[in-house]
Design an enzyme around this catalytic site. Structure first.
Site, PDB file in Angstrom:
ATOM      1  CE1 TYR A 271      71.201  -7.461   7.680  1.00 53.49           C
ATOM      2  CE2 TYR A 271      68.881  -6.964   7.363  1.00 53.49           C
ATOM      3  CZ  TYR A 271      70.188  -6.894   6.929  1.00 53.49           C
ATOM      4  OH  TYR A 271      70.485  -6.257   5.758  1.00 53.49           O
TER       5      TYR A 271
ATOM      6  CG  HIS B 156      74.251  -4.500  -2.152  1.00 50.13           C
ATOM      7  ND1 HIS B 156      74.705  -5.764  -1.856  1.00 50.13           N
ATOM      8  CD2 HIS B 156      73.127  -4.317  -1.406  1.00 50.13           C
ATOM      9  CE1 HIS B 156      73.901  -6.321  -0.957  1.00 50.13           C
ATOM     10  NE2 HIS B 156      72.930  -5.468  -0.679  1.00 50.13           N
TER      11      HIS B 156
ATOM     12  CG  ASP C 172      70.687  -7.444   1.032  1.00 51.24           C
ATOM     13  OD1 ASP C 172      71.756  -6.883   1.331  1.00 51.24           O
ATOM     14  OD2 ASP C 172      69.739  -7.552   1.822  1.00 51.24           O
TER      15      ASP C 172
END
Length: 384
Positions: free
Chosen positions: A307, A361, A177
């Site tokens: 982000y 994930h 990630d």
């Protein structure tokens, strides 16, 4: 660099406040949709929230978190929280492991044991690591950045300084990630001290040094890019929101623990190899330990801010640019994207590639034994 030992100790008043908020949840009206089709299943969320309010034992979770040695340090003007566990072996190799969103340093608690003391799991003590697991800036117990611009590249600079401050002149890096982006940035910017990086995810903003203008796409690469675009259209709303309106979202999630639980827990189901049953892989206690870290530290806003920063500084490589340290990649079947090996090889020297038998994930939580074996194998020839 000065470090100080740290233990988590949430005030009783914060625990009482959380329970009060949970019990006063104003539930959204139900819609005529199958469970999980439009996001979190309201019935399951009610069950999770009731457990959080009445049964979840934060003090027990806190003791578990405090079982690993934690520290605080000031690193290039950034207060960083990190776990630093010494390996049990003749010459432990230093490794910095970085989490992502919606995870935390807690993701790696099962993996830390496997890496630091392989002999306890039937492995070779010569494969032991000294493991450093920092909390990303703004996540949990690491302070939010005081200035704008803290993308994966700037985090990598701090991690390099942290490792030097701990006495490691050379080391390896691992991540998935957001942590994969930090690991890539470490290899790209600090090849003088990074021996190699191991990844279980490819950053979505990655654009290779040899793009289609230099070398035509293979059918597998074209298929991957189309699948990535399709996934972003149907599943990527959260990331677009994080990257474009983080403060608007944070106003809601920082005020409502039920909203925070819905935002995070839905991803643990959607992105894991759980066959639709999230509790077949993650217990309620594990889910709520992670969610509670976000809640008690009020870090959801600073966390999703990354982000925004990564959008402004994407993982793009110039034509002809190569990343020198070798790369290992563990491809888990239920990961959210599936790049072909050739796509990484346009920029990286991929020396190990493994198609994993199961996992998604959150590989370090889902399959710590399998991931640890891959990490050991990759770094074995790179040890000094």
């Amino acid at each position: 660099m000065q470090t100080e030992p740290f233990q988590i100790a949430v005030p009783d008043a914060d625990i009482d406040d959380l329970r009060r908020r949970l019990k006063q949840t104003r539930w959204a009206p139900a819609t005529p949709a199958p469970a999980w089709e439009q996001g979190i299943d309201p019935a399951w969320l009610r069950e999770l929230v009731a457990y959080w309010a009445d049964q979840f034992d934060w003090r027990a979770a806190e003791r578990g978190l405090n079982s690993q040695p934690q520290y605080l340090a000031e690193v290039d003007g950034q207060r960083v929280h990190f776990v630093h566990r010494r390996g049990a072996g003749p010459a432990p190799y230093p490794l910095v492991v970085t989490h992502g969103w919606p995870g935390s340093f807690f993701e790696f608690y099962g993996l830390i044991d496997q890496l630091c003391d392989p002999a306890a799991f039937g492995g070779d003590p010569a494969d032991a690591f000294d493991v450093v697991v920092p909390s990303l800036p703004g996540f949990g117990l690491s302070a939010a950045p005081a200035q704008a611009g803290m993308s994966a590249f700037q985090v990598a600079d701090r991690w390099a300084a942290l490792m030097r401050g701990l006495g490691y002149t050379r080391f390896g890096a691992q991540g998935g990630d957001l942590g994969a982006g930090v690991s890539v940035a470490l290899a790209a910017r600090h090849a003088d001290c990074v021996d190699g990086i191991h990844l279980n995810f490819l950053p979505s903003s990655y654009e290779p040094a040899e793009g289609a203008a230099v070398r035509p796409l293979t059918p597998d690469e074209a298929r991957y890019l189309q699948e990535k675009n399709d996934w972003a259209a149907l599943e990527g709303a959260y990331a677009h929101m994080h990257a474009t309106r983080p403060l608007t979202l944070a106003a809601s999630l920082n005020d409502s623990p039920t909203g925070l639980a819905a935002w995070i827990a839905e991803k643990f189901r959607a992105w894991s190899d759980c066959g639709g049953d999230v509790e077949s892989v993650f217990s309620k206690d594990d889910l709520l330990t992670n969610i509670s870290l976000y809640w008690y530290t009020q870090s959801i806003g600073p966390a999703i801010q990354m982000y925004w920063e990564n959008r402004l500084q994407p993982m793009r490589f110039a034509e002809g640019q190569r990343v020198r340290p070798p790369v290992g990649f563990a491809h888990f079947p239920k990961e959210i994207n599936h790049p072909p090996r050739s796509w990484l090889e346009r920029t990286f020297d991929v020396t190990q590639w493994t198609d994993m038998p199961r996992g998604g994930h959150f590989a370090a939580m889902e399959q710590p034994q399998l991931l640890a074996a891959e990490i050991r194998r990759f770094f074995r020839p790179l040890r000094h």
